[in-house]
Write an enzyme that holds these catalytic residues in place. Structure first.
Site, PDB file in Angstrom:
ATOM      1  CE  LYS A 185       3.485  -4.072   9.312  1.00 53.95           C
ATOM      2  NZ  LYS A 185       3.263  -3.722   7.888  1.00 53.95           N
ATOM      3  CG  ASP A 241      -0.111  -0.039   2.535  1.00 53.68           C
ATOM      4  OD1 ASP A 241       0.801  -0.877   2.638  1.00 53.68           O
ATOM      5  OD2 ASP A 241      -0.409   0.737   3.464  1.00 53.68           O
ATOM      6  CG  HIS A 242       4.775   0.743   1.209  1.00 58.65           C
ATOM      7  ND1 HIS A 242       4.142  -0.474   1.292  1.00 58.65           N
ATOM      8  CD2 HIS A 242       5.579   0.836   2.293  1.00 58.65           C
ATOM      9  CE1 HIS A 242       4.551  -1.096   2.392  1.00 58.65           C
ATOM     10  NE2 HIS A 242       5.412  -0.327   3.016  1.00 58.65           N
ATOM     11  N   GLY A 254      10.097  -2.729   8.292  1.00 64.45           N
ATOM     12  CA  GLY A 254      10.824  -1.472   8.431  1.00 64.45           C
ATOM     13  C   GLY A 254      11.743  -1.212   7.260  1.00 64.45           C
ATOM     14  CE1 TYR A 282       4.923  -0.540  12.560  1.00 63.15           C
ATOM     15  CE2 TYR A 282       2.733   0.112  11.833  1.00 63.15           C
ATOM     16  CZ  TYR A 282       3.907  -0.595  11.624  1.00 63.15           C
ATOM     17  OH  TYR A 282       4.050  -1.366  10.498  1.00 63.15           O
ATOM     18  CB  ALA A 283       5.136   2.138  20.465  1.00 66.38           C
ATOM     19  NE  ARG A 284       5.858   4.152  13.503  1.00 65.58           N
ATOM     20  CZ  ARG A 284       5.667   3.795  12.235  1.00 65.58           C
ATOM     21  NH1 ARG A 284       4.749   4.423  11.518  1.00 65.58           N
ATOM     22  NH2 ARG A 284       6.388   2.832  11.704  1.00 65.58           N
ATOM     23  NE  ARG A 306       9.471   0.746   3.771  1.00 60.24           N
ATOM     24  CZ  ARG A 306       9.851   1.653   4.671  1.00 60.24           C
ATOM     25  NH1 ARG A 306      10.495   2.738   4.268  1.00 60.24           N
ATOM     26  NH2 ARG A 306       9.589   1.483   5.951  1.00 60.24           N
TER      27      ARG A 306
END
Length: 264
Positions: free
Chosen positions: A173, A24-25, A199, A143-145, A226
Site C-alpha cells: 500500500k 486501526d486509527h 489519505g 510510504y515515502a516520508r 477514513r
C-alpha cells in the site's frame, strides 16, 4: 508462494483485487467518528462490498461477528498523534498473535526516507520471515516520508513499493501520486499488487477519481480508511469504491449506482 499464503491472500481480496478498509486509527487518533461503534461500521462497509477490514489485535473480538464473511487483517505497529513523532511506528503485535486473533493476513507500516527507516526495515524483515512460517500474507504500508521527501512524488513512491517487495511483502500500500500517468511508474516499480491509501477525505468524487486513476495505472485496489469509515454512509461509499475496483465503473457511475450525490 506457498498454498496457505495464497489461500489467505484470496480471503482479503477478490480475484486479485482488493478493497481493504483499515480501522486501526483508534490507536493513532482515538475513538473518532466511525470507530466508537466500530461493530456497526464493520458491518456497514462489508455489506457495501469491502473485501476485508483491518484493525489492531485488541479489536479482534469486535470484528468477527460483524464482518459478514469478509477477510481480516491485523496491523502490527503503531504510533499516536499525541506522541513525540507519529512517524516512529513501534511494534504492537506478532504474526503469532495475529493468527490467534483470527487474522487472514498481517500488515506493517514503514516510512521510507524517515529517520526510523532502518528500524522499520528490520521490523518488516522479521514480520515477513515469521509470516512465512505460518503461511500468512503480509501487507506492507510503504510510504515515502521523511525530511525533504515529497510524499506524492512518483519516484519516491516507486522506491517505497520496491522496498516492500525486496523485504518480502506480498501486497503493498502506498500514497497516490495524483494522476494515472505518474502512478504507472509506481506500479511498474514492483511485481507486487499495489493498493492506494485514501489519505485525508476530500469528497466522494475526488476519492473515486483517485481510485479510478490508480486502477487505470495498473493498481490492484485500495486500502482506504477514513474516506470510508468516517463517511456519513459507510456502506454506500464502500459500495462505490468496490464498483470502481471490481466492476470497472467510472467515478460518476459508481456514485450514482451507490445512491450518492454526483458532485460537479
Amino acid at each position: 508462494m506457498d498454498a496457505g499464503t495464497a489461500a489467505r491472500l484470496d480471503r482479503i481480496g477478490t480475484d486479485g483485487k482488493y478493497v481493504i478498509v483499515p480501522m486501526d486509527h483508534g490507536i493513532t487518533l482515538g475513538a473518532v467518528k466511525g470507530l466508537t461503534d466500530i461493530e456497526s461500521t464493520i458491518d456497514a462497509v462489508t455489506r457495501g462490498g469491502a473485501d476485508s477490514v483491518l484493525t489492531q489485535k485488541g479489536i479482534a473480538p469486535r470484528v468477527h461477528e460483524n464482518k459478514n464473511d469478509a477477510g481480516y487483517v491485523v496491523h502490527l505497529n503503531a504510533s499516536t498523534t499525541i506522541g513525540p513523532d507519529s512517524n516512529d511506528k513501534r511494534m504492537t503485535g506478532t504474526v503469532k498473535e495475529a493468527v490467534r486473533a483470527g487474522a487472514d493476513a498481517v500488515s506493517l507500516h514503514v516510512n521510507v526516507g524517515s529517520k526510523y527507516e532502518r528500524e522499520q526495515m528490520e521490523d518488516l524483515a522479521r514480520v515477513t520471515d515469521e509470516a512465512t512460517e505460518y503461511g500468512v500474507p503480509v501487507l506492507a504500508m510503504a510510504y515515502a516520508r521523511g525530511p525533504g521527501v515529497d510524499e506524492h512524488d512518483a519516484e519516491s513512491l516507486g522506491h517505497a513499493v520496491r522496498f516492500a517487495e525486496e523485504v518480502g511483502s506480498d501486497v503493498v500500500k502506498t500514497a497516490y501520486s495524483g494522476d494515472a500517468e505518474s502512478f504507472e511508474r509506481v506500479v511498474e516499480s514492483t511485481r507486487l499488487p499495489v493498493v492506494i491509501a485514501g489519505g485525508e477525505p476530500e469528497g466522494d468524487r475526488a476519492t473515486l477519481e483517485a481510485v479510478r486513476g490508480a486502477m487505470d495505472a495498473g493498481a490492484a485496489g485500495v486500502s482506504m480508511g477514513r474516506s470510508i469509515f468516517q463517511h456519513d454512509d459507510p456502506e454506500a461509499i464502500a459500495r462505490a469504491v468496490s464498483a470502481v475496483v471490481h466492476d470497472g465503473r467510472s467515478a460518476e457511475d459508481a456514485l450514482r449506482e451507490a445512491g450518492l450525490a454526483v458532485e460537479a
